[in-house]
Each structure stands twice: as C-alpha cells, then as structure tokens.
Design a protein around this motif. Structure first.
Motif, short mmCIF file in Angstrom:
data_model
loop_
_atom_site.label_atom_id
_atom_site.label_comp_id
_atom_site.label_asym_id
_atom_site.label_seq_id
_atom_site.Cartn_x
_atom_site.Cartn_y
_atom_site.Cartn_z
N ARG A 14 0.59 -0.93 0.00
CA ARG A 14 0.11 0.36 0.29
C ARG A 14 0.77 1.38 -0.09
NH1 ARG A 14 -2.43 -2.74 4.02
NH2 ARG A 14 -1.09 -1.38 5.67
N LYS A 15 1.76 0.84 0.72
CA LYS A 15 2.88 2.42 0.69
C LYS A 15 3.67 2.98 -1.01
CE LYS A 15 3.52 2.79 5.05
NZ LYS A 15 4.80 2.93 6.22
N PRO A 16 4.30 2.27 -1.22
CA PRO A 16 4.47 2.45 -2.45
C PRO A 16 3.16 2.89 -3.83
CG PRO A 16 5.50 0.87 -2.34
CD PRO A 16 4.62 0.53 -0.92
N ALA A 17 2.16 2.15 -3.61
CA ALA A 17 0.89 2.45 -4.58
C ALA A 17 0.45 3.68 -3.94
CB ALA A 17 0.05 1.25 -4.46
N GLY A 18 0.79 4.08 -2.60
CA GLY A 18 -0.14 5.50 -1.92
C GLY A 18 0.91 6.56 -2.97
N MET A 19 2.07 6.44 -2.25
CA MET A 19 3.21 7.08 -2.88
C MET A 19 2.96 7.42 -4.56
SD MET A 19 6.77 6.07 -1.20
CE MET A 19 6.98 4.43 -1.21
N PHE A 20 2.47 6.30 -5.28
CA PHE A 20 2.75 6.59 -7.17
C PHE A 20 0.69 7.90 -7.19
CE2 PHE A 20 5.49 3.41 -7.74
CZ PHE A 20 6.03 4.42 -8.95
N MET A 21 0.14 7.49 -6.08
CA MET A 21 -1.41 8.28 -5.73
C MET A 21 -0.95 9.17 -5.93
SD MET A 21 -4.44 5.15 -4.49
CE MET A 21 -3.72 3.74 -4.64
N ILE A 62 -6.05 18.31 2.61
CA ILE A 62 -6.71 17.87 2.73
C ILE A 62 -7.83 16.75 2.28
CG2 ILE A 62 -8.48 18.44 5.20
CD1 ILE A 62 -6.59 21.11 5.16
N LEU A 63 -8.98 17.13 2.01
CA LEU A 63 -9.54 16.30 1.87
C LEU A 63 -9.75 14.84 1.12
CD1 LEU A 63 -12.51 17.77 0.13
CD2 LEU A 63 -11.84 17.53 2.59
N PRO A 64 -8.62 14.44 -0.17
CA PRO A 64 -7.97 13.31 -0.67
C PRO A 64 -6.64 12.83 0.58
CG PRO A 64 -7.52 14.71 -1.76
CD PRO A 64 -8.35 15.93 -0.74
N LEU A 65 -5.96 13.41 0.18
CA LEU A 65 -4.77 12.75 1.30
C LEU A 65 -5.30 12.51 2.65
CD1 LEU A 65 -1.81 14.32 -0.34
CD2 LEU A 65 -3.01 12.94 -1.16
N LYS A 66 -5.82 12.82 3.28
CA LYS A 66 -6.23 12.42 5.15
C LYS A 66 -6.50 10.96 4.37
CE LYS A 66 -8.71 13.25 8.63
NZ LYS A 66 -9.92 13.87 9.63
N ARG A 67 -7.56 10.74 3.81
CA ARG A 67 -7.87 9.27 3.93
C ARG A 67 -7.08 8.55 2.99
NH1 ARG A 67 -14.11 8.53 3.47
NH2 ARG A 67 -14.58 10.34 4.89
N LEU A 68 -6.37 9.37 2.32
CA LEU A 68 -5.14 8.18 0.94
C LEU A 68 -4.37 7.07 2.34
CD1 LEU A 68 -3.85 6.53 -1.17
CD2 LEU A 68 -2.97 9.29 -1.94
#
Length: 80
Positions: A14-21, A62-68
């Motif tokens: 999830r961490k590498p995938a999240g970084m790409f997101m 704030i909105l998308p990255l908090k959940r990501l």
C-alpha cells in the motif's frame, strides 16, 4: 541470547501504491490549476490567493490525502 520478541516486519504494497497515487494527484492538480490559470489570473490578487489556498490545501491535500494516508497506514479508508 534471547530472540527478538517483535514480529518480523513485512512491508506493505500500500505504501508504494499510495506514493504513486499521491504523485498522480499532484499531477492532476497541476494540470487543473494550469488550465484555470488564465481565468484565475484575471481575478483580484486577494481572490487569487484564496482560490489557490482552497485548491492547494483543501481540494488536494486535506480532503483526499487524509483518507489516502490512512489507507496507506491501516488498509482502511476511514480517517484516523
């Protein structure tokens, strides 16, 4: 010698995938703001600052990255 009581660390995908997101969100934000720059540039300076603060802080961070970030750490989309 006592063996280490901590469980072995297993890296999460999830961490590498999240970084790409996150990079994708930044690219999307840059394209959006770049496409709106002509329109935003016609506004008074105080309104421009408010628009860029809203688009930069609220809309992308704030909105998308908090959940990501919560998903990257816990695997759940709910907030902390």
């Amino acid at each position: 010698m006592n063996p280490d009581p901590r469980p072995a660390y297993k890296p999460s995908w999830r961490k590498p995938a999240g970084m790409f997101m996150i990079l994708g969100l930044i690219a999307l934000w840059a394209v959006l703001v770049g496409s709106l720059s002509g329109l935003i540039g016609r506004l008074p300076m105080v309104v421009q600052v408010a628009v860029y603060v809203f688009l930069g802080l609220v809309w992308i961070w704030i909105l998308p990255l908090k959940r990501l970030l919560a998903w990257m750490e816990t695997g759940r989309w709910r907030g902390f």
